[in-house]
Design a protein around this motif. Sequence first.
Motif: not given
Length: 107
Positions: A59-61, A66-68, A89-90, A102-103
Amino acid sequence: MTEQITTVTTEARRWSGRTIAAAAFAIAGLSLTGAGVYAGLAANATNTTAQTVTSGTLSLTLAGESGAATFSNTIATLAPGDVVNRYVVLTNGGTLAGKALGLAVTD
């Protein structure tokens, strides 16, 4: 009469040799094909190194400032062929470790 018999005999020998050569090529081709099919169907695959399989989640976020979950600034005045690199940053909230991820952003 002797000339005619000699011509027929020579012609028959020539056809006989061609027929034997064609049959030999056909047998050789069928033998090679049969050997290849047998090798493919009779092959055994073995695993010399024991492998383990695990299941889980990845689960990548995207963790923005500032959290956004956004990029920090906009990009303006780009021309075709320009390249802009942005570092993100993931964070992984899953149970599996991600390796060599990779992104990419596409249209």
